[in-house]
Scaffold this active site. Structure first.
Site, PDB file in Angstrom:
ATOM      1  N   THR A  12       0.819  -1.223   0.000  1.00  0.00           N
ATOM      2  CA  THR A  12       0.000   0.000   0.000  1.00  0.00           C
ATOM      3  C   THR A  12       0.844   1.260   0.000  1.00  0.00           C
ATOM      4  OG1 THR A  12      -1.843  -1.073   1.086  1.00  0.00           O
ATOM      5  CG2 THR A  12      -1.692   1.288   1.389  1.00  0.00           C
ATOM      6  N   SER A  54       1.247  -7.562  -1.007  1.00  0.00           N
ATOM      7  CA  SER A  54       1.991  -8.587  -0.259  1.00  0.00           C
ATOM      8  C   SER A  54       1.221  -9.895  -0.110  1.00  0.00           C
ATOM      9  CB  SER A  54       2.459  -8.061   1.096  1.00  0.00           C
ATOM     10  OG  SER A  54       1.407  -7.985   2.010  1.00  0.00           O
ATOM     11  N   THR A  85       1.593  -4.512   4.252  1.00  0.00           N
ATOM     12  CA  THR A  85       1.427  -4.884   5.665  1.00  0.00           C
ATOM     13  C   THR A  85       0.795  -6.267   5.846  1.00  0.00           C
ATOM     14  OG1 THR A  85      -0.744  -3.818   5.766  1.00  0.00           O
ATOM     15  CG2 THR A  85       1.174  -2.485   6.380  1.00  0.00           C
ATOM     16  N   ASP A  86       0.052  -6.730   4.825  1.00  0.00           N
ATOM     17  CA  ASP A  86      -0.754  -7.943   5.037  1.00  0.00           C
ATOM     18  C   ASP A  86       0.081  -9.175   5.375  1.00  0.00           C
ATOM     19  OD1 ASP A  86      -2.977  -6.422   4.622  1.00  0.00           O
ATOM     20  OD2 ASP A  86      -3.303  -7.062   2.557  1.00  0.00           O
TER      21      ASP A  86
HETATM   22  N1  ASP Z   1      -2.755  -5.247   0.557  1.00  0.00           N
HETATM   23  C1  ASP Z   1      -1.619  -4.462   0.992  1.00  0.00           C
HETATM   24  C2  ASP Z   1      -0.390  -5.341   1.014  1.00  0.00           C
HETATM   25  O1  ASP Z   1      -0.181  -6.066   1.949  1.00  0.00           O
HETATM   26  C3  ASP Z   1      -1.886  -3.895   2.343  1.00  0.00           C
HETATM   27  C4  ASP Z   1      -0.836  -2.951   2.854  1.00  0.00           C
HETATM   28  O2  ASP Z   1       0.246  -2.829   2.361  1.00  0.00           O
HETATM   29  O3  ASP Z   1      -1.146  -2.281   3.879  1.00  0.00           O
HETATM   30  O4  ASP Z   1       0.363  -5.317   0.070  1.00  0.00           O
END
Ligand code: ASP
Length: 318
Positions: A12, A54, A85-86
């Site tokens: 993200t 991710s 973050t995922d």
């Molecule tokens: N869907 C995103 C990822 O993990 C979420 C994020 O980065 O906060 O790539």
């Protein structure tokens, strides 16, 4: 000035909105430009390794990251990995096992909002990640929101909130306040003691066994799923059970299936769906019998840490 290598992987933090939702597009130089004062904090070089949500990151991508850190280890003082973050907790845990005795900071960060959005959490997270990478505390860590967490202890708890991660079964390494990074004294003393007598050199052990499954138990789940993984040639299974751990032995009796898995050489780890305080296989017969059948306890490890440790151990130990 310290020399820091920024490795970007997508997530993200690097996203722009599209008709289908957020898509990672920004490179490392663009991220650095969006954080006031960052370029004067340290000498930053960036490399774009991946450009993924991710959720699409796999064990081969952890190997790409470990390989990049091995390749550039002696050219830089610290490393920042910008990551979605995922699955950041999985990547951080995997790197904790793969980068043995890292004497430099390897810092993962990301954000809940793209860096281009007003009031995004990305600039602050990046700023703190680079500050940690320039600091004296070595090892794999995750810098996010109001804390720094050891790489193998992080878990993402919130899909939207800024302080998305918690440190499980271990205190965070540091708190992040208005004043900046405040390392926890107990942790800092340990680091200083370790640095005073370094016994081991940095080593990258990047082999991983991808044929590891995670089975999350639900009440009444039939154990035949273990036979499926045996048939598919899996080498490791993490059973995420209930409470203190163990496997059901009632109407749905998992024990014969567990024994069969162990007999064919599959390593089985019992983890727990409880987030805190870990597994104690010797508290109840369901755990005692699972241990007797050959299952091992994941102890205080998070599921993310247990899965990645099993992948790593299967490939690196006999
Ligand atoms: N869907 C995103 C990822 O993990 C979420 C994020 O980065 O906060 O790539």
């Amino acid at each position: 000035m310290k020399k820091i290598l920024l490795l970007t992987t997508g997530g993200t933090i690097a996203c722009q909105p599209t008709a289908d939702g957020l898509v990672p597009v920004l490179d490392g130089a663009a991220l650095v430009k969006m954080v006031p004062g960052l370029a004067s904090l340290c000498d930053i070089t960036s490399r774009e390794l991946l450009n993924l949500d991710s959720s699409n990151i796999e064990s081969k991508h952890w190997q790409i990251l470990a390989g990049a850190i091995e390749k550039y280890y002696f050219d830089f003082d610290g490393f920042v990995i910008a990551h979605g973050t995922d699955t950041m907790a999985y990547t951080a845990a995997a790197l904790s096992w793969m980068l043995q005795h890292a004497q430099k900071p390897v810092v993962l960060t990301g954000s809940q909002q793209p860096i281009t959005m007003p009031n995004s959490d990305a600039p602050a997270n990046l700023k703190h990640a680079f500050a940690a990478a320039c600091d004296k505390v070595p090892g794999v860590m995750l810098v996010f929101g109001n804390k720094i967490i050891g790489g193998s202890q992080a878990k993402k708890l919130y899909t939207e909130s800024r302080d998305a991660f918690v440190s499980v079964n271990a205190e965070p390494w540091a708190d992040i306040t208005q004043a900046g990074i405040c390392w926890r004294p107990r942790f800092l003393q340990q680091v200083e003691r370790a640095q005073a007598s370094p016994q081991f050199g940095f080593k990258v052990l990047s082999a991983l066994e991808p044929r590891v499954a995670l089975i999350k138990l639900i009440p009444g789940l039939a154990p035949g799923i273990i036979d499926y993984y045996i048939g598919q040639g899996y080498k490791g299974i993490v059973l995420e059970g209930f409470g203190a751990g163990g496997v059901p032995n009632g109407e749905q009796n998992w024990l014969p299936h567990l024994e069969k898995a162990v007999q064919v050489g599959i390593r089985v780890l019992c983890a727990t769906q409880c987030m805190y305080e870990g597994v104690n296989l010797h508290k109840y017969p369901i755990g005692t019998w699972a241990a007797r059948a050959g299952a091992k306890s994941a102890g205080l490890l998070t599921t993310e840490a247990a899965v990645t440790k099993l992948m790593w151990e299967l490939a690196n130990t006999k």
